[in-house]
Design an enzyme around this catalytic site. Structure first.
Site, short mmCIF file in Angstrom:
data_model
loop_
_atom_site.label_atom_id
_atom_site.label_comp_id
_atom_site.label_asym_id
_atom_site.label_seq_id
_atom_site.Cartn_x
_atom_site.Cartn_y
_atom_site.Cartn_z
N GLN A 93 0.85 -1.21 0.00
CA GLN A 93 0.00 0.00 0.00
C GLN A 93 0.87 1.24 0.00
O GLN A 93 0.37 2.35 -0.13
CB GLN A 93 -0.89 0.01 1.25
CG GLN A 93 -1.85 -1.14 1.34
CD GLN A 93 -2.49 -1.22 2.73
OE1 GLN A 93 -3.50 -0.58 3.00
NE2 GLN A 93 -1.87 -2.00 3.60
N HIS A 111 -1.51 1.42 -4.19
CA HIS A 111 -1.87 2.83 -3.97
C HIS A 111 -0.95 3.78 -4.75
O HIS A 111 -0.86 4.96 -4.42
CB HIS A 111 -1.87 3.17 -2.48
CG HIS A 111 -2.99 2.51 -1.72
ND1 HIS A 111 -3.02 2.41 -0.35
CD2 HIS A 111 -4.13 1.91 -2.16
CE1 HIS A 111 -4.12 1.77 0.03
NE2 HIS A 111 -4.81 1.46 -1.05
N GLY A 178 2.82 -4.68 8.87
CA GLY A 178 2.88 -3.24 9.12
C GLY A 178 1.73 -2.44 8.57
O GLY A 178 1.93 -1.32 8.09
N THR A 179 0.52 -3.01 8.65
CA THR A 179 -0.65 -2.23 8.23
C THR A 179 -1.73 -2.34 9.29
O THR A 179 -1.91 -3.41 9.89
CB THR A 179 -1.17 -2.67 6.83
OG1 THR A 179 -2.40 -1.98 6.56
CG2 THR A 179 -1.39 -4.17 6.73
N ASN A 204 3.18 -7.29 12.86
CA ASN A 204 2.91 -5.87 13.10
C ASN A 204 3.55 -5.47 14.43
O ASN A 204 3.99 -6.33 15.19
CB ASN A 204 1.38 -5.64 13.16
CG ASN A 204 0.98 -4.23 12.76
OD1 ASN A 204 1.75 -3.52 12.10
ND2 ASN A 204 -0.19 -3.80 13.16
N GLU A 206 2.07 -4.15 16.97
CA GLU A 206 1.13 -4.67 17.98
C GLU A 206 -0.01 -5.32 17.23
O GLU A 206 -0.20 -5.04 16.04
CB GLU A 206 0.56 -3.50 18.79
CG GLU A 206 1.60 -2.80 19.62
CD GLU A 206 1.08 -1.48 20.18
OE1 GLU A 206 -0.01 -1.02 19.75
OE2 GLU A 206 1.78 -0.93 21.03
C1 BJW Z 1 4.69 -0.98 12.63
C2 BJW Z 1 5.83 -0.26 12.95
C3 BJW Z 1 7.07 -0.97 12.95
C4 BJW Z 1 4.14 1.08 13.07
N1 BJW Z 1 7.09 -2.26 12.65
N2 BJW Z 1 4.73 -2.26 12.34
C5 BJW Z 1 -16.91 2.09 4.30
C6 BJW Z 1 -16.66 0.74 4.48
C7 BJW Z 1 -15.70 0.08 3.71
C8 BJW Z 1 -14.96 0.78 2.76
C9 BJW Z 1 -15.21 2.12 2.59
C10 BJW Z 1 -16.19 2.77 3.35
N3 BJW Z 1 -16.21 4.07 2.97
C11 BJW Z 1 -15.28 4.24 1.99
C12 BJW Z 1 -14.66 3.06 1.75
C13 BJW Z 1 -13.56 2.81 0.80
C14 BJW Z 1 -12.28 3.52 1.21
C15 BJW Z 1 -11.91 3.12 2.64
O1 BJW Z 1 -11.32 2.07 2.88
N4 BJW Z 1 -12.22 3.95 3.62
C16 BJW Z 1 -11.94 3.58 5.01
C17 BJW Z 1 -11.30 4.74 5.71
C18 BJW Z 1 -13.21 3.04 5.63
N5 BJW Z 1 -11.25 3.07 0.29
C19 BJW Z 1 -11.04 3.69 -0.87
O2 BJW Z 1 -11.63 4.70 -1.21
C20 BJW Z 1 -10.06 3.01 -1.79
N6 BJW Z 1 -10.69 2.79 -3.04
C21 BJW Z 1 -11.69 1.91 -3.19
O3 BJW Z 1 -12.13 1.24 -2.26
O4 BJW Z 1 -12.16 1.80 -4.49
C22 BJW Z 1 -13.23 0.89 -4.74
C23 BJW Z 1 -12.69 -0.38 -5.34
C24 BJW Z 1 -12.18 -1.38 -4.54
C25 BJW Z 1 -11.69 -2.55 -5.09
C26 BJW Z 1 -11.70 -2.72 -6.45
C27 BJW Z 1 -12.21 -1.72 -7.28
C28 BJW Z 1 -12.71 -0.54 -6.71
C29 BJW Z 1 -8.83 3.88 -2.00
C30 BJW Z 1 -7.97 3.94 -0.76
C31 BJW Z 1 -6.82 4.92 -0.97
C32 BJW Z 1 -5.90 5.03 0.27
N7 BJW Z 1 -4.98 6.09 0.08
C33 BJW Z 1 -3.99 6.36 1.12
C34 BJW Z 1 -3.24 7.69 0.77
C35 BJW Z 1 -2.61 7.71 -0.60
C36 BJW Z 1 -1.18 7.36 -0.65
C37 BJW Z 1 -0.29 8.24 0.24
O5 BJW Z 1 -0.51 9.45 0.40
O6 BJW Z 1 0.72 7.71 0.77
O7 BJW Z 1 -3.08 5.25 1.25
S1 BJW Z 1 -4.68 6.53 2.77
C38 BJW Z 1 -3.33 5.78 3.60
O8 BJW Z 1 -3.81 4.59 4.28
C39 BJW Z 1 -2.37 5.31 2.50
C40 BJW Z 1 -2.01 3.94 3.00
O9 BJW Z 1 -1.52 3.14 1.96
C41 BJW Z 1 -3.30 3.44 3.62
C42 BJW Z 1 -3.13 2.31 4.60
O10 BJW Z 1 -2.42 2.72 5.74
P1 BJW Z 1 -1.44 1.71 6.48
O11 BJW Z 1 -0.32 1.35 5.61
O12 BJW Z 1 -2.21 0.59 7.06
O13 BJW Z 1 -0.84 2.66 7.64
P2 BJW Z 1 -1.38 2.92 9.13
O14 BJW Z 1 -0.71 4.13 9.64
O15 BJW Z 1 -2.85 2.89 9.18
O16 BJW Z 1 -0.87 1.62 9.94
C43 BJW Z 1 0.49 1.41 10.19
C44 BJW Z 1 0.67 0.13 10.98
O17 BJW Z 1 2.05 -0.12 11.13
C45 BJW Z 1 0.07 0.19 12.39
O18 BJW Z 1 -0.70 -0.98 12.64
C46 BJW Z 1 1.30 0.22 13.31
O19 BJW Z 1 1.10 -0.47 14.53
C47 BJW Z 1 2.32 -0.49 12.46
N8 BJW Z 1 3.73 -0.11 12.75
N9 BJW Z 1 5.56 1.04 13.26
C48 BJW Z 1 5.97 -2.89 12.38
N10 BJW Z 1 8.29 -0.33 13.28
#
Ligand code: BJW
Length: 236
Positions: A93, A111, A178-179, A204, A206
């Site tokens: 991601q 992403h 890490g997500t 992860n 935690e």
């Molecule tokens: C460690 C650590 C260490 C820390 N060691 N671990 C209602 C219900 C369901 C879905 C939806 C809904 N309303 C809307 C939606 C859909 C929406 C969505 O999911 N919304 C939610 C908020 C509910 N999704 C979308 O709109 C997506 N599109 C979509 O669904 O299209 C429809 C479709 C689907 C499938 C097929 C066809 C069509 C698009 C999502 C776009 C996300 N964009 C972002 C930003 C852009 C990129 C950027 O700027 O970098 O992507 S948001 C941001 O979150 C980024 C990331 O990739 C993404 C995920 O975050 P991630 O990686 O999980 O980070 P964190 O911070 O959340 O977690 C970090 C983890 O690491 C933690 O657990 C820590 O503990 C851990 N950690 N240090 C190991 N040292």
């Protein structure tokens, strides 16, 4: 049984120890910026210059970091599994290029990639490591003002979904690293894997909110847990 086809999903936690902030941890990116303003298609349409500034700042931060032991270990696993006739699908991601710089050969950036620019008008994509601005023209269609980062915002369709779901369906081990599991469709992969009878492992810092969905969990810093897991896989 040793898994032959491994599907790995990574998130911001794998790059945290390289110096890139996660999104939802305390002090993370979404504690400092409004997610709706800078990472949604509506935010971009309302104020494109603000969104370009946010990604110009992020791109600069990405330029100054190096892959960590977790990225490197995943590349070793990919090479080792290929040599043994198995496969590793690495789906991230993350918009950084630390997996590639750690040695991974095939990375599915669902992403997008911050080091590329895309024309919002014609969709042409090209490597671009400078600042984006509304004055830039598209090399393909010639229109000005639509050059944006090649990243997927809320409300947009993630990339490579057909390839991702095909690889997931054919896997015998799903590993999430890490997500937080907050963002769909990636957050739904573990449920798809379970429904297909695939073994699941969360690595992860935690246990995430969805940790109970996984068959196994390993917790701690990715730079330690990932190399340890890879070493066990390779030795088995
Ligand atoms: C460690 C650590 C260490 C820390 N060691 N671990 C209602 C219900 C369901 C879905 C939806 C809904 N309303 C809307 C939606 C859909 C929406 C969505 O999911 N919304 C939610 C908020 C509910 N999704 C979308 O709109 C997506 N599109 C979509 O669904 O299209 C429809 C479709 C689907 C499938 C097929 C066809 C069509 C698009 C999502 C776009 C996300 N964009 C972002 C930003 C852009 C990129 C950027 O700027 O970098 O992507 S948001 C941001 O979150 C980024 C990331 O990739 C993404 C995920 O975050 P991630 O990686 O999980 O980070 P964190 O911070 O959340 O977690 C970090 C983890 O690491 C933690 O657990 C820590 O503990 C851990 N950690 N240090 C190991 N040292």
């Amino acid at each position: 049984m040793i898994a032959k086809r491994i599907f790995i999903l990574t998130g911001a936690g794998v790059s945290a120890e390289s110096g890139l902030s996660t999104f939802r941890d305390k002090g993370g990116i979404w504690a400092q910026y409004d997610i709706e303003e800078v990472a949604s298609i509506r935010g971009y349409e309302r104020d494109p210059a603000r969104v370009l500034d946010f990604y110009n700042m992020r791109r600069k931060l990405h330029g100054g970091v190096e892959p960590n032991a977790a990225h490197i270990a995943l590349a070793q696993l990919e090479a080792e599994w290929a040599a043994r006739g198995g496969s590793v699908t690495l789906c991230t991601q993350n918009v950084d290029n630390l997996h590639e710089r750690g040695g991974s050969k095939a990375v599915l950036h669902m992403h997008g990639e911050i080091a590329k620019a895309r024309c919002h008008d014609c969709g042409a994509t090209a490597p671009y490591d400078g600042d984006l601005s509304l004055d830039l023209g598209c090399g393909a269609c010639g229109r000005t003002g639509g050059m944006r980062p090649h990243v997927v915002w809320f409300g947009e369709t993630p990339l490579f979904m057909d390839e991702i779901y095909a690889a997931l369906a054919g896997a015998d081990l799903f590993v999430s690293i890490g997500t937080s599991g907050n963002v769909y469709p990636a957050a739904g992969f573990v449920a798809s894997a379970r429904a297909a009878g695939i073994d699941t492992l969360e690595i992860n810092l935690e246990p995430s909110e969805g940790a109970r969905l996984f068959d196994h969990g390993r917790y701690g810093r990715a730079s330690e847990t990932v190399p340890a897991w890879v070493a066990e896989m390779v030795a088995a």
